[in-house]
Enzyme design. Structure first.
Site, mmCIF file in Angstrom:
data_model
loop_
_atom_site.group_PDB
_atom_site.id
_atom_site.type_symbol
_atom_site.label_atom_id
_atom_site.label_comp_id
_atom_site.label_asym_id
_atom_site.label_seq_id
_atom_site.Cartn_x
_atom_site.Cartn_y
_atom_site.Cartn_z
ATOM 1 N N HIS A 247 -27.446 34.767 45.733
ATOM 2 C CA HIS A 247 -26.901 34.771 44.368
ATOM 3 C C HIS A 247 -27.835 34.088 43.386
ATOM 4 O O HIS A 247 -27.429 33.742 42.285
ATOM 5 C CB HIS A 247 -25.523 34.099 44.345
ATOM 6 C CG HIS A 247 -24.470 34.948 45.005
ATOM 7 N ND1 HIS A 247 -23.226 34.451 45.314
ATOM 8 C CD2 HIS A 247 -24.456 36.239 45.404
ATOM 9 C CE1 HIS A 247 -22.497 35.413 45.879
ATOM 10 N NE2 HIS A 247 -23.227 36.505 45.949
ATOM 11 N N ARG B 144 -24.741 22.941 35.086
ATOM 12 C CA ARG B 144 -24.764 23.066 36.566
ATOM 13 C C ARG B 144 -26.138 22.675 37.107
ATOM 14 O O ARG B 144 -26.252 22.084 38.172
ATOM 15 C CB ARG B 144 -24.393 24.486 36.972
ATOM 16 C CG ARG B 144 -22.931 24.825 36.679
ATOM 17 C CD ARG B 144 -22.580 26.190 37.177
ATOM 18 N NE ARG B 144 -22.660 26.248 38.630
ATOM 19 C CZ ARG B 144 -22.710 27.407 39.301
ATOM 20 N NH1 ARG B 144 -22.697 28.563 38.653
ATOM 21 N NH2 ARG B 144 -22.773 27.412 40.618
ATOM 22 N N ALA C 118 -16.930 19.918 55.829
ATOM 23 C CA ALA C 118 -18.241 20.336 56.348
ATOM 24 C C ALA C 118 -19.018 19.159 56.939
ATOM 25 O O ALA C 118 -19.660 19.293 57.986
ATOM 26 C CB ALA C 118 -19.045 20.988 55.233
ATOM 27 N N CYS D 223 -40.512 33.911 27.544
ATOM 28 C CA CYS D 223 -41.045 34.197 28.890
ATOM 29 C C CYS D 223 -42.530 33.841 28.902
ATOM 30 O O CYS D 223 -43.285 34.311 28.052
ATOM 31 C CB CYS D 223 -40.882 35.683 29.217
ATOM 32 S SG CYS D 223 -41.833 36.203 30.670
#
Ligand code: APR
Length: 231
Positions: free
Chosen positions: A106, A56, A216, A133
């Site tokens: 989100h 994605r 849209a 991290c």
């Protein structure tokens, strides 16, 4: 002074080539939500989840803002009152279309989150399992996405905006997921006018005072032009 709050969903990015969730062939037909969009799914198979968001993230990086994103950028820039843009989307097409201070309730594909220390950093295009991290060094990097069962971001700020807005618009969202699907009722209690701009009536369309059905890239620029011309 007028204050407009706009909530957008996957439908506004559909014409930029990014899949929606609940349309035919959508993401939730290709993947089970519990496998790729829950903390349990991530714990069970982190490689699958990182692959899902890597795909994605790559698609979002290739996508271009469409006329709807650009119209909202113009509205925020040229409207005499305040325009607050809240999105359920995790792509960066609103920003690419000129919008600022977008509230990603989100989360965002472009951001990585450390599950151990809470640090955030710009996500690499491909996140690995046990992504280290940069702040605490622990192998706890995860997509900075709000999964089902987790608390959406910026809710206090969003609720405050809804309570003093004069116009609420929902664009390209099915109204299937709360708390976003309930925003129109809060705006209604605040006395705001409400309009739904969507390809088809959403699950909460009856809560809106006005509806503009269509794609849209057609209905949003027309709506913005009307607002900017003062009627
Ligand atoms: N123009 C306008 N609306 C469109 C278009 C288009 N070109 N294409 C699709 N739509 C509409 C659909 O009719 C549908 O109502 O966009 C909506 C998309 O609905 P969903 O796929 O459910 O997406 P969304 O409402 O954003 O989902 C909300 O659910 O899965 C979670 O976290 C995820 O943020 C997501 C949330």
């Amino acid at each position: 002074m007028e204050k407009i709050v706009i909530l957008t969903g996957a439908g506004i990015s559909a014409e930029s080539g990014l899949g929606t969730f609940r349309d035919a062939g959508g993401l939730w037909e290709q993947h089970r939500i519990e496998d790729v969009a829950t903390p349990e799914g991530f714990a069970r198979d982190p490689a699958l989840v990182q692959r899902f968001y890597n795909a994605r993230r790559a698609a979002a990086a290739e996508a271009r803002p469409n006329a709807a994103h650009e119209a909202l950028g113009r509205l925020q820039r040229d409207y005499p009152g305040e325009v607050v843009l809240v999105t359920q989307n995790v792509d960066a097409l609103h920003e690419a279309g000129g919008a600022r201070d977008v509230l990603h309730m989100h989360g965002e594909l472009a951001s990585a989150l450390c599950a151990a220390c809470g640090h955030r950093w710009p996500a690499p295009m491909e996140m690995q399992v046990k992504e280290p991290c940069p702040a605490c060094d622990r192998p706890a990097g995860r997509p900075d996405i709000v999964w089902f069962g987790e608390v959406p971001y910026h809710m206090d700020e969003i609720m405050a905006h809804l309570k003093d807005c004069t116009l609420f618009a929902a664009i390209g969202t099915s109204g299937e997921v709360y708390p976003a699907a309930g925003f129109v009722q809060i705006a209604d209690i605040a006395g705001a006018h409400s309009v739904e701009l969507n390809l088809e009536a959403s699950s909460v369309h009856s809560n809106f005072a006005e509806a503009r059905l269509g794609r849209a890239t057609e209905v949003v620029p027309l709506w913005v032009a009307e607002l900017l011309s003062g009627h």
